[in-house]
Design a protein around this motif. Structure first.
Motif, PDB file in Angstrom:
ATOM      1  N   SER A  49     -11.675   1.562  25.066  1.00 14.48           N
ATOM      2  CA  SER A  49     -11.732   2.853  25.760  1.00 14.48           C
ATOM      3  C   SER A  49     -12.235   2.637  27.181  1.00 14.48           C
ATOM      4  O   SER A  49     -12.674   1.545  27.547  1.00 14.48           O
ATOM      5  CB  SER A  49     -12.658   3.808  25.023  1.00 14.48           C
ATOM      6  N   LYS A  50     -12.203   3.684  27.957  1.00 14.49           N
ATOM      7  CA  LYS A  50     -12.594   3.563  29.350  1.00 14.49           C
ATOM      8  C   LYS A  50     -14.053   3.146  29.490  1.00 14.49           C
ATOM      9  O   LYS A  50     -14.405   2.304  30.323  1.00 14.49           O
ATOM     10  CB  LYS A  50     -12.354   4.893  30.059  1.00 14.49           C
ATOM     11  N   GLY A  51     -14.941   3.699  28.673  1.00 12.89           N
ATOM     12  CA  GLY A  51     -16.359   3.350  28.753  1.00 12.89           C
ATOM     13  C   GLY A  51     -16.628   1.919  28.358  1.00 12.89           C
ATOM     14  O   GLY A  51     -17.411   1.205  28.994  1.00 12.89           O
ATOM     15  N   GLU A  52     -15.947   1.451  27.273  1.00  3.10           N
ATOM     16  CA  GLU A  52     -16.141   0.079  26.827  1.00  3.10           C
ATOM     17  C   GLU A  52     -15.584  -0.922  27.854  1.00  3.10           C
ATOM     18  O   GLU A  52     -16.121  -2.010  28.052  1.00  3.10           O
ATOM     19  CB  GLU A  52     -15.476  -0.109  25.468  1.00  3.10           C
ATOM     20  N   ARG A  53     -14.489  -0.503  28.501  1.00  2.00           N
ATOM     21  CA  ARG A  53     -13.954  -1.384  29.543  1.00  2.00           C
ATOM     22  C   ARG A  53     -14.950  -1.560  30.692  1.00  2.00           C
ATOM     23  O   ARG A  53     -15.068  -2.641  31.278  1.00  2.00           O
ATOM     24  CB  ARG A  53     -12.640  -0.808  30.089  1.00  2.00           C
ATOM     25  N   GLY A  54     -15.675  -0.475  31.009  1.00  2.00           N
ATOM     26  CA  GLY A  54     -16.676  -0.567  32.067  1.00  2.00           C
ATOM     27  C   GLY A  54     -17.773  -1.546  31.721  1.00  2.00           C
ATOM     28  O   GLY A  54     -18.281  -2.270  32.589  1.00  2.00           O
TER      29      GLY A  54
END
Length: 416
Positions: A49-54
């Motif tokens: 997800s976008k948060g995990e990618r960050g």
């Protein structure tokens, strides 16, 4: 820290929180790129997800020490291609115009013609393609003189590719002491002698060099001695080889020419007899330049016994003289006067041509020829073979001749 690429997201968050004041740096670009690829593969970055990618992005940035924009570029490369690889360095190269075959061909032409000047060689390359139809010279026919020298300086091209006797002064009042004035007419000859050294008191052969002042038509002969009995037959044979009527004969002040026998021979032929002036070194400069550019370059400086004069003379008449006049370009200067009235000579690329081409270009050239000689017959002779083929045959005959001369040299003197 071992297996750093296989940490879970919770472990990565703990690592980032605990190592905030610490800075990391990778070893080399290849090692960093390989490690980034392993991390992204192990973390299944494309499915996060976008948060995990960050979190993963911050982790990569922290461990490698790279900037955020650089990490973004590597991740984008991974998402597009599935790998993180450094782009190989590709140096910009200009398109190669002259191939290795062209350079080898240029080296072959230079060997055949004994490496003439750039403009003369360029003229030969043009004639090989335009006049003789050899398709191998298609590219070289368009080469500039400056780039021709560049090719000669290349590594590929480089990997392919005596005693003087001074003329004795003479005070005999034979011949008129002045500079001849051809007025654009062929037939005014400049004549000089080149001695092929001494060996243990024995005299070498004498090369007789005669050059026309207008067309640079050149005839070379050879005599075993320069006394009148040996020299006169050679001079008569040489004068007969000129296609036009001989009108003038201009030597230096050597006694081999300034004598009554030579003067009588020239008087019979109705030839003007002049000789060089004192302190005027340019009077016979044309033939003296040919002495070095042709005879010394071809025959060298080593001793050749006088007994070989006849064989050398036959070689000159059958091989060298046709090559010089039909297949070897010469430079023809454009003469102008500067502000002080001094002559200035300028050589341009278009001023290089063979002596026969120069003779053809003269106005009403036919009227200067001897009876029985025509320009059409001379043209057929000039086109019978290409310039390079004629040079190759001449060089082969010269090598055979010099091997014969050198193997029959006298025993060298003993040093005491």
């Amino acid at each position: 820290m071992r297996n750093a690429e296989s940490l879970s997201r919770e472990q990565i968050r703990e690592f980032l929180a605990s190592s905030e004041p610490i800075e990391f740096a990778g070893c080399g670009r290849k090692e960093k790129y390989d490690w980034v690829e392993r991390v992204l593969v192990a973390q299944l970055y494309g499915e996060l997800s976008k948060g995990e990618r960050g979190v993963v992005r911050a982790y990569v940035k922290k461990v490698t020490g790279m900037s955020a924009s650089q990490v973004t570029r590597l991740i984008r490369k991974f998402l597009d291609r599935g790998v993180v690889r450094a782009k190989p360095y590709q140096r910009h190269r200009f398109r190669t115009r002259y191939t290795a075959e062209d350079i080898s061909l240029l080296a072959e032409v230079d060997r055949a013609h004994a490496r003439l000047s750039g403009p003369a060689t360029r003229h030969i390359l043009q004639r090989e393609y335009e006049r003789f139809g050899d398709a191998r010279y298609r590219q070289l026919a368009k080469i500039s003189v400056s780039h021709l020298y560049n090719l000669r300086a290349s590594a590929r091209y480089r990997n392919q590719a005596a005693v003087y006797e001074p003329t004795r002064p003479s005070a005999i009042a034979i011949g008129e002491r002045r500079r001849p004035d051809p007025q654009g007419r062929p037939g005014y000859l400049r004549v000089d002698t080149v001695h092929q050294g001494d060996w243990d008191g024995n005299k070498g052969v004498y090369h007789i060099n005669a050059v026309d002042a207008v067309t640079q038509w050149q005839v070379v002969g050879c005599a075993s001695k320069i006394s009148e009995a040996y020299l006169l037959p050679v001079l008569e044979a040489m004068l007969s080889q000129f296609p036009f009527t001989v009108l003038g004969f201009h030597p230096d002040n050597g006694s081999e020419y300034i004598n009554h026998r030579v003067a009588e021979m020239l008087e019979k032929l109705r030839v003007e007899f002049t000789k060089s002036r004192a302190c005027r070194s340019q009077d016979n400069a044309l033939v003296e330049g040919k002495n070095g550019a042709v005879i010394r370059k071809l025959m060298g400086y080593g001793y050749i016994a006088g007994e070989h004069a006849e064989a050398i003379g036959e070689f000159y008449a059958s091989q060298l003289n046709p090559y010089l006049n039909y297949h070897r370009p010469c430079g023809f200067a454009t003469v102008s006067l500067d502000a002080r009235g001094k002559r200035k000579r300028t050589y341009k690329n278009e001023d290089y041509r063979t002596p026969f081409e120069k003779l053809q270009s003269l106005p009403e050239a036919e009227k200067f020829l001897k009876p029985g000689v025509s320009l059409s017959a001379m043209e057929r002779k000039s086109l019978a073979m290409s310039d390079t083929e004629c040079a190759r045959r001449m060089s082969a005959a010269k090598a055979k001749l010099l091997r014969r001369c050198k193997t029959q040299l006298p025993v060298p003197p003993r040093f005491q």
